[in-house]
Write a protein that holds these residues in place. Structure first.
Motif, PDB file in Angstrom:
ATOM      1  N   THR A 149       0.854  -1.192   0.000  1.00 47.54           N
ATOM      2  CA  THR A 149       0.000   0.000   0.000  1.00 47.54           C
ATOM      3  C   THR A 149       0.882   1.230   0.000  1.00 47.54           C
ATOM      4  N   MET A 150       0.388   2.281  -0.601  1.00 48.94           N
ATOM      5  CA  MET A 150       1.138   3.527  -0.630  1.00 48.94           C
ATOM      6  C   MET A 150       0.209   4.697  -0.335  1.00 48.94           C
ATOM      7  N   ASN A 151       0.810   5.757   0.189  1.00 48.46           N
ATOM      8  CA  ASN A 151       0.100   7.001   0.455  1.00 48.46           C
ATOM      9  C   ASN A 151       0.720   8.072  -0.418  1.00 48.46           C
ATOM     10  N   TYR A 152      -0.095   8.699  -1.261  1.00 49.67           N
ATOM     11  CA  TYR A 152       0.440   9.679  -2.198  1.00 49.67           C
ATOM     12  C   TYR A 152      -0.496  10.864  -2.323  1.00 49.67           C
ATOM     13  N   THR A 153       0.078  11.985  -2.761  1.00 49.58           N
ATOM     14  CA  THR A 153      -0.684  13.229  -2.928  1.00 49.58           C
ATOM     15  C   THR A 153      -0.489  13.720  -4.346  1.00 49.58           C
ATOM     16  N   PRO A 154      -1.504  13.517  -5.212  1.00 49.48           N
ATOM     17  CA  PRO A 154      -1.385  14.022  -6.587  1.00 49.48           C
ATOM     18  C   PRO A 154      -1.864  15.474  -6.700  1.00 49.48           C
ATOM     19  N   LYS A 155      -1.134  16.236  -7.499  1.00 50.09           N
ATOM     20  CA  LYS A 155      -1.536  17.613  -7.803  1.00 50.09           C
ATOM     21  C   LYS A 155      -1.497  17.802  -9.310  1.00 50.09           C
ATOM     22  N   ILE A 156      -2.507  18.514  -9.821  1.00 48.91           N
ATOM     23  CA  ILE A 156      -2.580  18.776 -11.266  1.00 48.91           C
ATOM     24  C   ILE A 156      -2.552  20.264 -11.523  1.00 48.91           C
ATOM     25  N   THR A 157      -2.012  20.611 -12.683  1.00 47.23           N
ATOM     26  CA  THR A 157      -1.866  22.024 -13.049  1.00 47.23           C
ATOM     27  C   THR A 157      -2.602  22.265 -14.363  1.00 47.23           C
ATOM     28  N   THR A 158      -3.411  23.294 -14.366  1.00 51.15           N
ATOM     29  CA  THR A 158      -4.166  23.645 -15.572  1.00 51.15           C
ATOM     30  C   THR A 158      -3.257  24.386 -16.540  1.00 51.15           C
ATOM     31  N   PRO A 159      -3.701  24.534 -17.797  1.00 51.42           N
ATOM     32  CA  PRO A 159      -2.884  25.300 -18.760  1.00 51.42           C
ATOM     33  C   PRO A 159      -2.633  26.730 -18.300  1.00 51.42           C
ATOM     34  N   GLY A 160      -3.479  27.244 -17.441  1.00 51.98           N
ATOM     35  CA  GLY A 160      -3.279  28.600 -16.943  1.00 51.98           C
ATOM     36  C   GLY A 160      -2.301  28.693 -15.807  1.00 51.98           C
ATOM     37  N   GLY A 161      -1.800  27.539 -15.331  1.00 46.07           N
ATOM     38  CA  GLY A 161      -0.797  27.546 -14.272  1.00 46.07           C
ATOM     39  C   GLY A 161      -1.365  27.365 -12.888  1.00 46.07           C
ATOM     40  N   GLN A 162      -2.654  27.074 -12.762  1.00 41.80           N
ATOM     41  CA  GLN A 162      -3.250  26.895 -11.443  1.00 41.80           C
ATOM     42  C   GLN A 162      -3.065  25.448 -10.986  1.00 41.80           C
ATOM     43  N   GLU A 163      -2.437  25.271  -9.823  1.00 43.38           N
ATOM     44  CA  GLU A 163      -2.188  23.930  -9.284  1.00 43.38           C
ATOM     45  C   GLU A 163      -3.207  23.618  -8.208  1.00 43.38           C
ATOM     46  N   THR A 164      -3.835  22.459  -8.296  1.00 43.57           N
ATOM     47  CA  THR A 164      -4.841  22.046  -7.321  1.00 43.57           C
ATOM     48  C   THR A 164      -4.603  20.602  -6.934  1.00 43.57           C
ATOM     49  N   ASN A 165      -5.031  20.274  -5.705  1.00 41.28           N
ATOM     50  CA  ASN A 165      -4.977  18.884  -5.264  1.00 41.28           C
ATOM     51  C   ASN A 165      -6.074  18.097  -5.938  1.00 41.28           C
ATOM     52  N   PHE A 166      -5.751  16.861  -6.296  1.00 48.20           N
ATOM     53  CA  PHE A 166      -6.784  16.007  -6.880  1.00 48.20           C
ATOM     54  C   PHE A 166      -7.884  15.741  -5.864  1.00 48.20           C
ATOM     55  N   LYS A 167      -7.483  15.519  -4.623  1.00 45.85           N
ATOM     56  CA  LYS A 167      -8.446  15.251  -3.565  1.00 45.85           C
ATOM     57  C   LYS A 167      -8.608  16.518  -2.740  1.00 45.85           C
ATOM     58  N   THR A 168      -9.796  16.923  -2.520  1.00 49.92           N
ATOM     59  CA  THR A 168     -10.054  18.230  -1.904  1.00 49.92           C
ATOM     60  C   THR A 168     -10.600  18.083  -0.495  1.00 49.92           C
ATOM     61  N   ASP A 169     -10.196  17.037   0.242  1.00 56.32           N
ATOM     62  CA  ASP A 169     -10.704  16.855   1.599  1.00 56.32           C
ATOM     63  C   ASP A 169      -9.833  17.545   2.632  1.00 56.32           C
ATOM     64  N   GLY A 170      -8.917  18.360   2.198  1.00 57.37           N
ATOM     65  CA  GLY A 170      -8.041  19.071   3.112  1.00 57.37           C
ATOM     66  C   GLY A 170      -6.655  18.455   3.171  1.00 57.37           C
ATOM     67  N   LYS A 171      -6.571  17.130   3.273  1.00 61.19           N
ATOM     68  CA  LYS A 171      -5.276  16.455   3.321  1.00 61.19           C
ATOM     69  C   LYS A 171      -4.715  16.234   1.927  1.00 61.19           C
ATOM     70  N   GLY A 172      -5.533  15.884   1.022  1.00 64.93           N
ATOM     71  CA  GLY A 172      -5.109  15.685  -0.369  1.00 64.93           C
ATOM     72  C   GLY A 172      -4.411  14.381  -0.626  1.00 64.93           C
ATOM     73  N   SER A 173      -4.224  13.528   0.408  1.00 62.28           N
ATOM     74  CA  SER A 173      -3.504  12.279   0.212  1.00 62.28           C
ATOM     75  C   SER A 173      -4.476  11.140  -0.028  1.00 62.28           C
ATOM     76  N   ILE A 174      -3.944  10.099  -0.681  1.00 59.06           N
ATOM     77  CA  ILE A 174      -4.751   8.936  -1.061  1.00 59.06           C
ATOM     78  C   ILE A 174      -3.985   7.686  -0.659  1.00 59.06           C
ATOM     79  N   ASN A 175      -4.656   6.676  -0.185  1.00 57.27           N
ATOM     80  CA  ASN A 175      -4.091   5.359   0.092  1.00 57.27           C
ATOM     81  C   ASN A 175      -4.622   4.375  -0.942  1.00 57.27           C
ATOM     82  N   GLU A 176      -3.686   3.643  -1.590  1.00 55.54           N
ATOM     83  CA  GLU A 176      -4.094   2.669  -2.597  1.00 55.54           C
ATOM     84  C   GLU A 176      -3.193   1.423  -2.513  1.00 55.54           C
ATOM     85  N   ILE A 177      -3.754   0.326  -2.988  1.00 55.58           N
ATOM     86  CA  ILE A 177      -2.975  -0.904  -3.136  1.00 55.58           C
ATOM     87  C   ILE A 177      -2.156  -0.813  -4.430  1.00 55.58           C
ATOM     88  N   PHE A 178      -0.929  -1.362  -4.397  1.00 53.89           N
ATOM     89  CA  PHE A 178      -0.144  -1.404  -5.628  1.00 53.89           C
ATOM     90  C   PHE A 178       0.629  -2.725  -5.689  1.00 53.89           C
TER      91      PHE A 178
END
Length: 457
Positions: free
Chosen positions: A158-187
């Motif tokens: 399992t891993m804990n990761y925080t993805p962030k994406i950037t729009t063409p305008g340069g705005q960076e946002t967290n994929f997850k918007t629950d405040g922490k922004g981190s995700i736990n997944e099996i790999f």
């Protein structure tokens, strides 16, 4: 990119320096360090080890079509990790892995509703996995210890990761918007690599791993129906735990220990047999010496070594010359006084005067024989001794003249012996051209130098 390479270089330098420090192992020879008595159990080997590594993380992998991933252009980033491993079998180990780093890419695919992102950046806060490490070639039939061990790994975690994406305008946002922004997944991590033995208990680890994330949100962009994945190419060091006097199971070659065991036992058997053979030889030598001593003692009762007619056991004067008259104790009798008269000398002078040889040969001419017959009678009747000295002039080579003078003296001796003279009382010597009595520059002088001298005594 240059910054990432600089970080990677510093990381690898630290790993290599650390490896040099850990490689200061005790002073053990390769043969004693690698040897483990066959079938003696796993407690004679080091099974636990720890490893550290660093390298590059990238969305690009060797599986599938990378152009169809959510983001088209992968960006390499630095990652690092560690593991602890228990080698339960020579070819199988179970290891717990830890990994951190960042994965990055840009130029996303265009979604059905026209959404486009310029890049994404995912921080791997931590990942933990349990993997099977399969060593493919730690048994070697050609060398005592294999230098390279290829391996495969497969596991789950399992891993804990925080993805962030950037729009063409340069705005960076967290994929997850629950405040922490981190995700736990099996790999699912699958990897391969090579380990190099650089010191006892220290291995250089070169590896490549593909991590299959069991979701499509690792890059912060749900596009298509394919789960995300990323790869990790790394270099690191593995350190075996436990007593430094024990070899590491993963790098130990049991075939080498079996061969050493066979050679030692064979050598011990040879040594024991050789000792038995040497002991028997020593006994035989002693028996032979005792037998020789006994035979020598027996021989004294029947042996007359000097041939004087008195047995050695009674001979008070051993080693008397042959022909010497002795008394009952083997000691020489007093020799009678031998007087050479003028008449005796005249016989010898006549023989010298009449002596001639064939030219350049040792053959005595016929007219010289009557004079030599009288000399032979003199030696027989008066028990005289005679010395014959052959001489030549300087005509011809020195070696040839030396042989000719010797042959002529021997020829006279042979003739006298044939007439009954005692050979042991005649001495024949050749002097060649070394003792002239006249000048070799004249014919008369050379004639005088070609002579055989008779000395009667």
């Amino acid at each position: 990119m240059k910054s990432n390479l600089k970080k990677t270089t510093l990381l690898l330098t630290g790993l290599m320096v650390g490896g040099k420090l850990f490689a200061q192992s005790p002073d053990t020879t390769a043969s004693s360090y690698d040897y483990v008595k066959p079938f003696s159990g796993g407690d004679k080997l080091r099974t636990w080890s720890v490893g550290v590594h660093g390298g590059l993380l990238t969305p690009y992998t060797i599986f599938g079509t990378n152009g169809r991933q959510d983001f088209k252009n992968p960006k390499e980033q630095v990652g690092y990790g560690a593991y602890i491993k228990d080698q339960i079998l020579p070819s199988l180990g179970i290891q717990a892995d830890f990994l951190r780093g960042k994965v990055k890419g840009d130029n996303s695919q265009t979604s059905a509703n026209g959404t486009v992102y310029s890049q994404y950046s995912t921080n791997i806060n931590w990942s933990a996995a349990l993997s099977a490490n399969i060593t493919l070639a730690n048994i070697n039939w050609r060398h005592d210890k294999p230098f390279i061990q290829p391996y495969l790994t497969v596991g789950a975690g399992t891993m804990n990761y925080t993805p962030k994406i950037t729009t063409p305008g340069g705005q960076e946002t967290n994929f997850k918007t629950d405040g922490k922004g981190s995700i736990n997944e099996i790999f699912i991590p699958i990897g391969l690599g090579l380990k190099f033995d650089i010191a006892p208990g220290v291995n250089l680890d070169l590896g490549y791993q593909v991590n299959f994330v069991q979701s499509d949100n690792f890059d912060g962009y749900n596009y298509g129906s394919t789960n995300d994945r990323f790869s990790y190419a790394h270099i690191g060091l593995e350190f075996a735990l436990g007593s430094p006097k024990k070899p590491q199971m993963a790098t130990h070659n049991p075939v080498s220990s079996m061969r050493k065991e066979y050679l030692w036992e064979n050598q011990q058997t040879k040594t024991a047999l050789q000792q038995e053979i040497d002991a028997e030889k020593a006994k035989n030598d002693q028996l032979r010496n005792d037998l020789n001593t006994t035979n020598a003692n027996l021989a004294k009762l029947t042996t007359d070594s000097d041939g004087d007619g008195v047995l050695d056991i009674n001979d008070k004067c051993p080693n008397t010359p042959s022909g010497t008259q002795v008394d009952g104790s083997g000691c020489p009798l007093a020799k009678p006084v031998i007087v050479v008269t003028e008449e005796d000398r005249k016989v010898v002078r006549d023989a010298i005067k009449n002596l001639e040889f064939d030219l350049g040969k040792s053959t005595i001419r016929e007219h010289s024989l009557p004079s030599l017959d009288r000399v032979a009678n003199l030696l027989i009747n008066r028990n005289f001794s005679l010395k014959l000295a052959g001489h030549t002039d300087n005509t011809g080579s020195k070696d040839l003249n030396m042989r000719l003078s010797k042959d002529r003296a021997e020829s006279i001796k042979s003739y006298l012996v044939s007439k009954g003279a005692n050979a042991s009382r005649i001495e024949a010597t050749g002097y060649g051209q070394t003792q002239p009595i006249a000048s070799n520059k004249t014919a008369a002088g050379r004639q005088a130098n070609r002579r055989v001298e008779f000395t009667l005594y």
